[in-house]
Scaffold this motif. Sequence first.
Motif, PDB file in Angstrom:
ATOM      1  N   PHE A 342       0.897  -1.306  -0.044  1.00  0.00           N
ATOM      2  CA  PHE A 342      -0.029   0.089   0.069  1.00  0.00           C
ATOM      3  C   PHE A 342       0.773   1.355  -0.002  1.00  0.00           C
ATOM      4  O   PHE A 342       1.853   1.206   0.604  1.00  0.00           O
ATOM      5  N   THR A 343       0.436   2.110  -0.748  1.00  0.00           N
ATOM      6  CA  THR A 343       1.272   3.429  -0.770  1.00  0.00           C
ATOM      7  C   THR A 343       0.260   4.618  -0.631  1.00  0.00           C
ATOM      8  O   THR A 343      -1.084   4.389  -0.767  1.00  0.00           O
ATOM      9  N   ALA A 344       0.726   5.934  -0.538  1.00  0.00           N
ATOM     10  CA  ALA A 344       0.039   7.083  -0.597  1.00  0.00           C
ATOM     11  C   ALA A 344      -0.760   7.604  -1.676  1.00  0.00           C
ATOM     12  O   ALA A 344      -1.426   8.493  -1.680  1.00  0.00           O
ATOM     13  N   ASP A 345       0.255   7.311  -2.793  1.00  0.00           N
ATOM     14  CA  ASP A 345       0.012   8.044  -4.022  1.00  0.00           C
ATOM     15  C   ASP A 345       0.282   7.140  -5.167  1.00  0.00           C
ATOM     16  O   ASP A 345       0.647   6.090  -5.222  1.00  0.00           O
ATOM     17  N   ASN A 346      -0.370   7.544  -6.214  1.00  0.00           N
ATOM     18  CA  ASN A 346      -0.510   6.633  -7.520  1.00  0.00           C
ATOM     19  C   ASN A 346       1.046   6.677  -8.270  1.00  0.00           C
ATOM     20  O   ASN A 346       1.441   5.503  -8.588  1.00  0.00           O
ATOM     21  N   ALA A 347       1.603   7.631  -8.128  1.00  0.00           N
ATOM     22  CA  ALA A 347       2.987   7.836  -8.617  1.00  0.00           C
ATOM     23  C   ALA A 347       3.990   6.682  -8.116  1.00  0.00           C
ATOM     24  O   ALA A 347       4.627   5.989  -8.742  1.00  0.00           O
ATOM     25  N   THR A 348       4.004   6.584  -6.730  1.00  0.00           N
ATOM     26  CA  THR A 348       4.912   5.534  -6.293  1.00  0.00           C
ATOM     27  C   THR A 348       4.272   4.099  -6.552  1.00  0.00           C
ATOM     28  O   THR A 348       4.893   3.183  -6.599  1.00  0.00           O
ATOM     29  N   VAL A 349       2.973   3.745  -6.638  1.00  0.00           N
ATOM     30  CA  VAL A 349       2.219   2.358  -7.129  1.00  0.00           C
ATOM     31  C   VAL A 349       2.916   2.153  -8.479  1.00  0.00           C
ATOM     32  O   VAL A 349       3.492   1.193  -8.704  1.00  0.00           O
ATOM     33  N   TYR A 350       3.103   3.178  -9.353  1.00  0.00           N
ATOM     34  CA  TYR A 350       3.571   2.997 -10.799  1.00  0.00           C
ATOM     35  C   TYR A 350       5.107   2.732 -10.615  1.00  0.00           C
ATOM     36  O   TYR A 350       5.654   1.701 -11.572  1.00  0.00           O
ATOM     37  N   ARG A 351       5.845   3.386  -9.884  1.00  0.00           N
ATOM     38  CA  ARG A 351       7.092   3.257  -9.673  1.00  0.00           C
ATOM     39  C   ARG A 351       7.378   1.871  -9.205  1.00  0.00           C
ATOM     40  O   ARG A 351       8.499   1.249  -9.786  1.00  0.00           O
ATOM     41  N   ILE A 352       6.759   1.533  -8.321  1.00  0.00           N
ATOM     42  CA  ILE A 352       6.924  -0.131  -7.744  1.00  0.00           C
ATOM     43  C   ILE A 352       6.554  -0.956  -8.746  1.00  0.00           C
ATOM     44  O   ILE A 352       7.372  -1.865  -8.972  1.00  0.00           O
ATOM     45  N   SER A 353       5.534  -0.914  -9.283  1.00  0.00           N
ATOM     46  CA  SER A 353       5.121  -1.737 -10.577  1.00  0.00           C
ATOM     47  C   SER A 353       6.019  -2.010 -11.601  1.00  0.00           C
ATOM     48  O   SER A 353       6.556  -3.160 -12.022  1.00  0.00           O
TER      49      SER A 353
END
Length: 539
Positions: A342-353
């Motif tokens: 879980f993250t707080a923002d979409n930018a971090t989600v896509y970076r991890i992905s």
Amino acid sequence: MPRLSTLSFDRGTLILHPPPKGRAWIEYATWDDRVEKFRIPAICYPDLVQSLQADTVNFVDQAQSFHPLNLPSQVVMQPYAHQQEALAAWQAAGKRGVVVLPTGSGKTYLAQLAMQATASSTLIVVPTLDLMHQWYAQLKTAFPNVEVGLLGGGSRDKTPILVSTYDSATIHAESLGNQYGLLIFDECHHLPTDFYRVIAEYAIAPCRLGLTATIDRADGRHRDLQDLIGQMVYSKTPEQLAGIALAEHQTVQILVRLSPEEQISYQEKIQTRNEFLRQKNIKLAGLEGWRNFVMQSARSPEGRRAMLAHRQAKELALCTEAKFKVLTQLLEQHYPEKTLIFTADNATVYRISQSFLIPALTHQTPVKERHHILSQFRQGDYKTIVASHVLNEGVDVPDARIAIILSGTGSEREYIQRLGRVLRKGKSVNKQAILYEVVTEDTSEERTSQRRRGEVKPFKPRTQKSSQPQQLDLLSYPVVYGSKSGSSSTNRDLGVKRVAESSGEWQQDSSQSSNSNSNPNPNSDSNSNNDLSNLEEEF
């Protein structure tokens, strides 16, 4: 001979005409010049009827259009003790009230038991289309001989049992208000808003049940639930149900440190923001202070620079490189366990992905793709999913054992919802769930973490750090990433377990960071006054 008074329903209100004798009913009524009749809020229907009956007033009740239902269930399970207790408490309160239970503890089955106990036409209100279809499927299975319909997502059914989204129920509140004797509000903390509250206010339903994992709202409007639904009649925490209805679980906080470059940048941005706040005499100790900051930041170039600095400092704290190193170690340690990130923002989600080749779920993910990802995760083809807020509620998340919170808001509700995603027992025997919370040390993310875990404490400046190596118990204390590598005879004797060993580069960066932190900048966030230390909290 005087005419008999008639009580009728009219677009979310009640009309009582001609006015009856007695005085008790008058406190509910308002004269409407447009129709030259007394109009009464629909939500007052049970109290109004009771007062008329107490005054022995003869009247004709034409308001209610709901009717009794025979609800023999085809799905019979032995309720848990907490479900039986919650049902009994709700019935003792006149079949009105809010039940607070953690995710995965059987709130839907509790609602089914309440429907059978009430035996009346029922409206179930849920926050998302996904939840609407989940409820529909479960109710169709439980009550195959009763019509179950949908309101929302293109469906406009008119059935004795109706499952609706909050949005659709709000739009049709004036026509739904007298059709149902029982209202069930799933995730009822959504109800007390200016938009949604009319679902309850325009309804005459004498029986009401609210379900939620976390009742509190940041704006304090959860207090309105007592008038809209009823008082909180029953509550259990995840800890109280662990090993019974929920899996045993542990929460582990892992502290990381900013690199020397990140620390310098963070302190500079905090200084820029704090100088503006002092000039404008803004104290960010609550919601009003944050609103004032937003308003003032839009009125001058200095304000816009301060807000930008605040956002950039927050981004540094939430997305420091040390967190990604910890994430790598945790994924390696727990592979092939099913894991939610879980993250707080979409930018971090896509970076991890992109970095880890992990499926990502955000509000931008198409519905079909989201269902495909969750299906593959359920089947075990995908071992890990990363998401921002989309999995917090309203989505049927398959069974998982590991949750990793890389970043989040200060919301206690969000924390409990994320924890709940790994608490379902599923088919595992003696399941042991683990929730990792990765927090950046010496930033106000520590304060945010305290808020969401319900451990807010007065802010105190940090004392000088010890240069001695730290190896902290994984399951009892926060694990600090960034201290010098080494061992302690005391820790060896205690058999302390580490999450992962640090690389040489990590140790070197951490050593420099530790030295830089031993003499903190007086303008850093951790040394600001108490009112300015609250900046990363989300409102």
